[in-house]
Design a protein around this motif. Sequence first.
Motif, PDB file in Angstrom:
ATOM      1  N   MET A 109      27.487  24.241   0.658  1.00 53.67           N
ATOM      2  CA  MET A 109      27.102  25.638   0.476  1.00 53.67           C
ATOM      3  C   MET A 109      25.650  25.750   0.007  1.00 53.67           C
ATOM      4  SD  MET A 109      29.711  27.155   1.568  1.00 53.67           S
ATOM      5  CE  MET A 109      29.512  28.871   1.092  1.00 53.67           C
ATOM      6  N   TRP A 110      24.895  24.671   0.144  1.00 57.01           N
ATOM      7  CA  TRP A 110      23.455  24.676  -0.084  1.00 57.01           C
ATOM      8  C   TRP A 110      22.773  25.015   1.242  1.00 57.01           C
ATOM      9  CZ3 TRP A 110      19.897  19.884  -0.368  1.00 57.01           C
ATOM     10  CH2 TRP A 110      18.658  20.235  -0.936  1.00 57.01           C
ATOM     11  N   PHE A 111      21.550  25.509   1.169  1.00 54.57           N
ATOM     12  CA  PHE A 111      20.860  26.012   2.353  1.00 54.57           C
ATOM     13  C   PHE A 111      20.693  24.926   3.429  1.00 54.57           C
ATOM     14  CE2 PHE A 111      19.000  28.770  -1.085  1.00 54.57           C
ATOM     15  CZ  PHE A 111      19.754  29.889  -0.754  1.00 54.57           C
ATOM     16  N   HIS A 112      21.048  25.286   4.655  1.00 54.28           N
ATOM     17  CA  HIS A 112      21.073  24.328   5.755  1.00 54.28           C
ATOM     18  C   HIS A 112      19.713  23.678   5.980  1.00 54.28           C
ATOM     19  CE1 HIS A 112      22.600  22.639   9.534  1.00 54.28           C
ATOM     20  NE2 HIS A 112      21.446  23.004  10.087  1.00 54.28           N
ATOM     21  N   GLU A 113      18.665  24.490   5.957  1.00 53.55           N
ATOM     22  CA  GLU A 113      17.341  23.951   6.289  1.00 53.55           C
ATOM     23  C   GLU A 113      16.827  22.986   5.225  1.00 53.55           C
ATOM     24  OE1 GLU A 113      16.592  27.879   4.135  1.00 53.55           O
ATOM     25  OE2 GLU A 113      18.026  27.093   5.605  1.00 53.55           O
ATOM     26  N   GLU A 114      17.402  23.019   4.037  1.00 53.39           N
ATOM     27  CA  GLU A 114      17.039  22.050   3.002  1.00 53.39           C
ATOM     28  C   GLU A 114      18.027  20.888   2.963  1.00 53.39           C
ATOM     29  OE1 GLU A 114      15.502  23.783  -0.768  1.00 53.39           O
ATOM     30  OE2 GLU A 114      16.128  25.691   0.100  1.00 53.39           O
ATOM     31  N   LEU A 115      19.277  21.171   3.270  1.00 54.70           N
ATOM     32  CA  LEU A 115      20.302  20.129   3.252  1.00 54.70           C
ATOM     33  C   LEU A 115      20.032  19.040   4.275  1.00 54.70           C
ATOM     34  CD1 LEU A 115      23.220  19.139   2.453  1.00 54.70           C
ATOM     35  CD2 LEU A 115      24.025  20.536   4.379  1.00 54.70           C
ATOM     36  N   VAL A 116      19.756  19.431   5.515  1.00 53.79           N
ATOM     37  CA  VAL A 116      19.651  18.451   6.601  1.00 53.79           C
ATOM     38  C   VAL A 116      18.577  17.399   6.324  1.00 53.79           C
ATOM     39  CG1 VAL A 116      19.079  18.158   9.044  1.00 53.79           C
ATOM     40  CG2 VAL A 116      20.676  19.957   8.333  1.00 53.79           C
ATOM     41  N   PRO A 117      17.345  17.773   5.965  1.00 54.11           N
ATOM     42  CA  PRO A 117      16.356  16.723   5.683  1.00 54.11           C
ATOM     43  C   PRO A 117      16.685  15.920   4.428  1.00 54.11           C
ATOM     44  CG  PRO A 117      15.431  18.907   5.265  1.00 54.11           C
ATOM     45  CD  PRO A 117      16.727  19.122   5.971  1.00 54.11           C
ATOM     46  N   THR A 118      17.355  16.524   3.460  1.00 50.37           N
ATOM     47  CA  THR A 118      17.725  15.787   2.256  1.00 50.37           C
ATOM     48  C   THR A 118      18.755  14.712   2.581  1.00 50.37           C
ATOM     49  OG1 THR A 118      17.273  17.704   0.855  1.00 50.37           O
ATOM     50  CG2 THR A 118      18.665  15.989  -0.076  1.00 50.37           C
ATOM     51  N   VAL A 119      19.763  15.063   3.357  1.00 52.22           N
ATOM     52  CA  VAL A 119      20.766  14.081   3.772  1.00 52.22           C
ATOM     53  C   VAL A 119      20.101  12.945   4.543  1.00 52.22           C
ATOM     54  CG1 VAL A 119      22.797  13.726   5.244  1.00 52.22           C
ATOM     55  CG2 VAL A 119      22.654  15.743   3.766  1.00 52.22           C
ATOM     56  N   HIS A 120      19.124  13.287   5.381  1.00 44.53           N
ATOM     57  CA  HIS A 120      18.388  12.266   6.135  1.00 44.53           C
ATOM     58  C   HIS A 120      17.606  11.351   5.183  1.00 44.53           C
ATOM     59  CE1 HIS A 120      16.284  10.479   9.528  1.00 44.53           C
ATOM     60  NE2 HIS A 120      15.148  10.666   8.881  1.00 44.53           N
ATOM     61  N   THR A 121      17.018  11.932   4.151  1.00 41.62           N
ATOM     62  CA  THR A 121      16.250  11.141   3.180  1.00 41.62           C
ATOM     63  C   THR A 121      17.115  10.071   2.526  1.00 41.62           C
ATOM     64  OG1 THR A 121      14.740  12.968   2.716  1.00 41.62           O
ATOM     65  CG2 THR A 121      14.935  11.266   1.030  1.00 41.62           C
ATOM     66  N   TYR A 122      18.374  10.393   2.282  1.00 40.14           N
ATOM     67  CA  TYR A 122      19.286   9.418   1.678  1.00 40.14           C
ATOM     68  C   TYR A 122      19.864   8.440   2.707  1.00 40.14           C
ATOM     69  CZ  TYR A 122      19.272  11.987  -2.740  1.00 40.14           C
ATOM     70  OH  TYR A 122      18.893  12.587  -3.927  1.00 40.14           O
ATOM     71  N   GLY A 123      19.489   8.580   3.964  1.00 44.22           N
ATOM     72  CA  GLY A 123      19.930   7.655   4.997  1.00 44.22           C
ATOM     73  C   GLY A 123      21.370   7.827   5.426  1.00 44.22           C
ATOM     74  N   LEU A 124      21.895   9.058   5.311  1.00 36.49           N
ATOM     75  CA  LEU A 124      23.314   9.271   5.579  1.00 36.49           C
ATOM     76  C   LEU A 124      23.602   9.982   6.894  1.00 36.49           C
ATOM     77  CD1 LEU A 124      24.550  10.426   2.044  1.00 36.49           C
ATOM     78  CD2 LEU A 124      24.503   8.114   2.996  1.00 36.49           C
TER      79      LEU A 124
END
Length: 220
Positions: A109-124
């Motif tokens: 439920m966090w903002f999509h445009e911030e979630l996607v690059p953050t998940v990528h940063t963690y390598g997931l």
Amino acid sequence: MTPAHPHLVWDWNGTLLNDLSLVVSATNVVFASLGGPTVTLDEHRVRFRRPIAEYYAEVLGQAVDDDEFGRLDRIFHDAYRTGLTTCELAADARTAMAAWPGSQSLLSMWFHEELVPTVHTYGLTGHFARVDGLRATVGGGRKAESLQLHLAELGVDGASVVLIGDSIDDADAALAVGGRAVLYTGGFTDPARLRDSGHPVADTLTDAVTLAREISSAGR
């Protein structure tokens, strides 16, 4: 009958991402902006709920309408962003994800445009069939409708779903689509509240996956 291949939906904040301390800190910035009290981590876990506007209203002792919540939500997220780089994944997040034998996705439920690059940063990113966050400009609502849309995009039957999350709202969302939930005690909700809900509860994410495998097998 539950389909033969269950699907696991992960929650992000307070589940895979260990951001509880940051969320409480950002929440206290919100309360301070209105001269409200400071809540401790344990107080937050006991009182937090969705819609978040209701939680804010209870702690502040005043009504929080849509316009006011929109302002407070911006204050929260500004404070949250400043500390996000200090957050790490839950200690066993990667091990838990590797232990699930079927398909997995992520719904936050966090903002999509911030979630996607953050998940990528963690390598997931590669672990998930789909990653979805909130596409609205103001957060704070319930998860059920977002889960319905998430599963529709995946083409997954709700009856085949197990959701691992840290809140009663996660469990309510799973039930709304005909799925099941395992609740994790390491996030935003007091463990006693989770256990009182009647849903399976786990103290680690690896144990949560074990429970998810058991209940998905039992349903087939």
